[in-house]
Design an enzyme around this catalytic site. Structure first.
Site, PDB file in Angstrom:
ATOM      1  N   GLU A   1      -4.495 -12.060  14.017  1.00 42.82           N
ATOM      2  CA  GLU A   1      -4.390 -10.741  13.859  1.00 42.82           C
ATOM      3  C   GLU A   1      -5.459  -9.786  13.932  1.00 42.82           C
ATOM      4  OE1 GLU A   1      -0.951  -9.128  11.139  1.00 42.82           O
ATOM      5  OE2 GLU A   1      -2.911  -8.352  10.084  1.00 42.82           O
TER       6      GLU A   1
ATOM      7  N   HIS B   1      -2.673 -38.640  10.264  1.00 45.11           N
ATOM      8  CA  HIS B   1      -1.265 -39.424  10.389  1.00 45.11           C
ATOM      9  C   HIS B   1      -0.152 -38.604  11.151  1.00 45.11           C
ATOM     10  CE1 HIS B   1      -2.595 -42.747   8.002  1.00 45.11           C
ATOM     11  NE2 HIS B   1      -3.440 -42.121   7.595  1.00 45.11           N
TER      12      HIS B   1
ATOM     13  N   LYS C   1       8.890  -4.716  13.836  1.00 44.00           N
ATOM     14  CA  LYS C   1       9.736  -4.157  12.747  1.00 44.00           C
ATOM     15  C   LYS C   1      10.357  -2.885  12.947  1.00 44.00           C
ATOM     16  CE  LYS C   1       6.286  -3.606   9.819  1.00 44.00           C
ATOM     17  NZ  LYS C   1       4.876  -3.484   9.111  1.00 44.00           N
TER      18      LYS C   1
ATOM     19  N   GLY D   1      -5.203  -5.220   5.299  1.00 42.87           N
ATOM     20  CA  GLY D   1      -4.512  -6.211   4.649  1.00 42.87           C
ATOM     21  C   GLY D   1      -4.914  -7.444   4.600  1.00 42.87           C
ATOM     22  N   ARG D   2      -5.369  -8.192   5.650  1.00 42.61           N
ATOM     23  CA  ARG D   2      -5.841  -9.568   5.780  1.00 42.61           C
ATOM     24  C   ARG D   2      -7.327  -9.594   5.256  1.00 42.61           C
ATOM     25  NH1 ARG D   2      -5.158  -7.096  10.613  1.00 42.61           N
ATOM     26  NH2 ARG D   2      -6.703  -6.662  12.116  1.00 42.61           N
TER      27      ARG D   2
ATOM     28  N   LYS E   1       0.881  -1.127  -0.027  1.00 43.57           N
ATOM     29  CA  LYS E   1      -0.007  -0.056  -0.112  1.00 43.57           C
ATOM     30  C   LYS E   1       0.884   1.274   0.081  1.00 43.57           C
ATOM     31  CE  LYS E   1      -3.998  -0.017   2.470  1.00 43.57           C
ATOM     32  NZ  LYS E   1      -4.781  -0.120   3.499  1.00 43.57           N
TER      33      LYS E   1
ATOM     34  N   GLU F   1      10.192  -5.841   3.753  1.00 43.90           N
ATOM     35  CA  GLU F   1      10.221  -7.056   3.160  1.00 43.90           C
ATOM     36  C   GLU F   1      10.042  -6.999   1.883  1.00 43.90           C
ATOM     37  OE1 GLU F   1       8.715  -7.907   7.625  1.00 43.90           O
ATOM     38  OE2 GLU F   1       8.484  -6.440   6.123  1.00 43.90           O
TER      39      GLU F   1
END
Length: 538
Positions: A354, A385, A505, A268-269, A206, A212
């Site tokens: 979050e 399993h 961050k 964002g999510r 954005k 990152e």
């Protein structure tokens, strides 16, 4: 403001829990041969069987009363109509507007945002058509064959989940890769077999300043220019931006005509159906993307209009509150029995934790109850399993959501019948268990019998759907989005900020130059030691 634990329904639920907590699901089913039908609901093409929960009709009535006391219907309407319910950032919360029809009206600060949303969708559609038709070519004139989405958080988890979930419907002439981790290995492995002249990078940030994402974006630009032996002008033919920061996008070398915007009222999510979904649209086409949006919209309307007792997201959300706060359950397992949904639990981890991983209420007080459980899971039958042992016979109570489909997208022999049989069997085994007498009756020696007893009374929901389609994926995501909001309303937290992401961050930005030069350190002794050891090993 009244605390959640002071509400009448909460106090009644506390007393009610004491009266039923020792009841076994075997007993509940034996006492009511219509229990399965009583605690089932179908809406939006999703059949929910929630009868294998440790509940009675009174439980449901009290949970619904808690929702009403928490003003859930009013909060739903406030969200849907653009009120600034994200109070810590003074923002509206309108991911639901992203899938609203073109003739809808949703106002933010007095302006209808729907025309702008559909303008971006149309721009995305035209761009996708130019890529798939071969009209858009790279710097050397070759068509695009590879698409690399570069983002992190919601700018990665949504697109990669949607691509994997809808791969059956995807354009097989295009190769899709996703880069998110700042670990250089992520970029190196994603691109090691690609040709730069046929590769398009989608940079999703954005602000166009996310550490990152921009580290990977600059590496991608270097990789491209090195391979092509070209100048900066080549970047515009191989990069597009999902951003709102035109200055940074232009400075990077991307033509701002190829910048697809979104808005600060989309977290964002919650953004996979915004411009962040450009890679999804490239994969399944504009028609498939709009089909997915229609699925989202159908669940939105159900959540907004259905009575609380017939409302899928409301019931799922309230059951999560029931187990988290009254049974002390700390985790929820989401177990999709479809390989295409292998990334769905990971996507839900951000959406749920979050959003509601908060300990401060909307009015600034510390909670005196638990909030979000830990979400996790794997596709069946793989999980059976590995970790199902813990769910069946461990010491933790882990409510499970099973997601199953009546039709396989890849029917092969009796694979799908065996897969589906396992879904139903796991739910039954978790609920009913196996008594010691049953184990002995099977001929098990007395000394081994305790090891083969299944306590049962382990709760689960089963969601059964005809088949996985783009519309169904939209419905499933919206179902969990609104379940999360339901939980957040009851817990009186803000599901739409994420301040907890920030501190690490900020500290990382300070530490980066300290790793690259022998400067004086002023951290705690542990962190100083680790930095010094890294310097010596580097």
């Amino acid at each position: 403001m009244t605390s959640l634990t002071d509400l009448t329904a909460w106090k009644k639920l506390t007393s009610h829990h004491d009266s039923i907590k020792s009841k076994h699901l075997r007993e509940l089913f034996e006492s009511d041969n219509q229990r399965g039908q009583k605690f089932s609901l179908e809406a939006c093409g999703i059949f929910l069987d929630y009868s294998k929960n440790r509940i009675t009709s009174e439980t449901v009535e009290l949970l619904l009363a808690l929702a009403r006391e928490s003003k859930l219907p009013e909060r739903i309407e406030a969200m849907m109509t653009g009120e600034k319910i994200n109070i810590t950032e003074d923002r509206a919360v309108l991911h639901t507007a992203l899938r609203a029809p073109a003739d809808a009206e949703v106002l933010v600060d007095g302006e209808n945002v729907i025309p702008e949303i559909h303008a971006v969708l149309d721009k995305m559609s035209a761009f996708c058509d130019s890529i798939t038709s071969g009209k858009w070519t790279g710097h050397t004139g070759k068509p695009i064959r590879n698409v690399v989405n570069v983002g992190i958080g919601g700018s990665d988890l949504g697109p990669v989940m949607a691509y994997e979930a809808l791969r059956h419907y995807s354009n097989r002439n295009l190769t899709f890769r996703f880069v998110s981790n700042v670990d250089g290995t992520d970029f190196a492995e994603a691109t090691q077999d690609l040709k730069a002249e046929e590769t398009l990078f989608i940079i999703a940030s954005k602000t166009f300043t996310t550490q990152e994402t921009m580290t990977n974006a600059h590496t991608a630009r270097t990789w491209l220019l090195d391979q092509l032996g070209a100048d900066q002008s080549a970047v515009a033919k191989h990069f597009v931006a999902l951003s709102t920061n035109a200055d940074e996008v232009s400075q990077f070398g991307i033509d701002t005509d190829n910048m697809f915007g979104f808005w600060d009222w989309v977290g964002g999510r919650y953004s996979m159906d915004s411009a962040i979904g450009l890679s999804t649209m490239l994969a399944i086409g504009p028609d498939g993307f709009r089909e997915m949006l229609a699925g989202f919209r159908e669940m939105d309307e159900h959540y907004r209009t259905a009575p609380l007792d017939k409302n899928l997201p409301v019931l799922l959300g309230l059951l999560t509150v029931w187990y988290t706060d009254f049974f002390g359950s700390q985790t929820t397992a989401v177990l999709p029995y479809d390989q295409y949904l292998k990334r769905f639990p990971a996507y839900l981890q951000q959406l749920t934790m979050e959003s509601n991983g908060k300990s401060i209420t909307l009015n600034g007080d510390h909670v005196d109850y638990d909030t979000s459980p830990i979400y996790w899971g794997e596709p069946g039958t793989n999980g059976q399993h590995s970790f199902y042992q813990l769910i069946h016979q461990g010491t933790h109570l882990i409510p499970c959501d099973f997601i199953a489909f009546a039709k396989s997208l890849n029917p092969l022999g009796d694979h799908h019948d065996k897969l589906t049989a396992n879904v139903f069997a796991q739910g039954e085994a978790l609920a009913m268990g196996k008594t010691k007498q049953q184990v002995l009756d099977e001929g098990t020696p007395e000394e081994l019998a305790p090891h083969r007893v299944f306590e049962g009374n382990r709760p689960s929901n089963t969601l059964l759907i005809e088949k996985l389609t783009p519309a169904v994926l939209g419905k499933l995501v919206a179902l969990y989005e609104h379940s999360v909001f339901t939980q957040g309303v009851v817990w009186n937290v803000n599901p739409f900020d994420q301040w907890g992401v920030e501190l690490g961050k900020v500290l990382a930005k300070k530490i980066v130059p300290e790793l690259q030069a022998s400067t004086d350190l002023a951290h705690d002794s542990s962190t100083n030691q680790l930095i010094e050891r890294y310097r010596s090993l580097k």
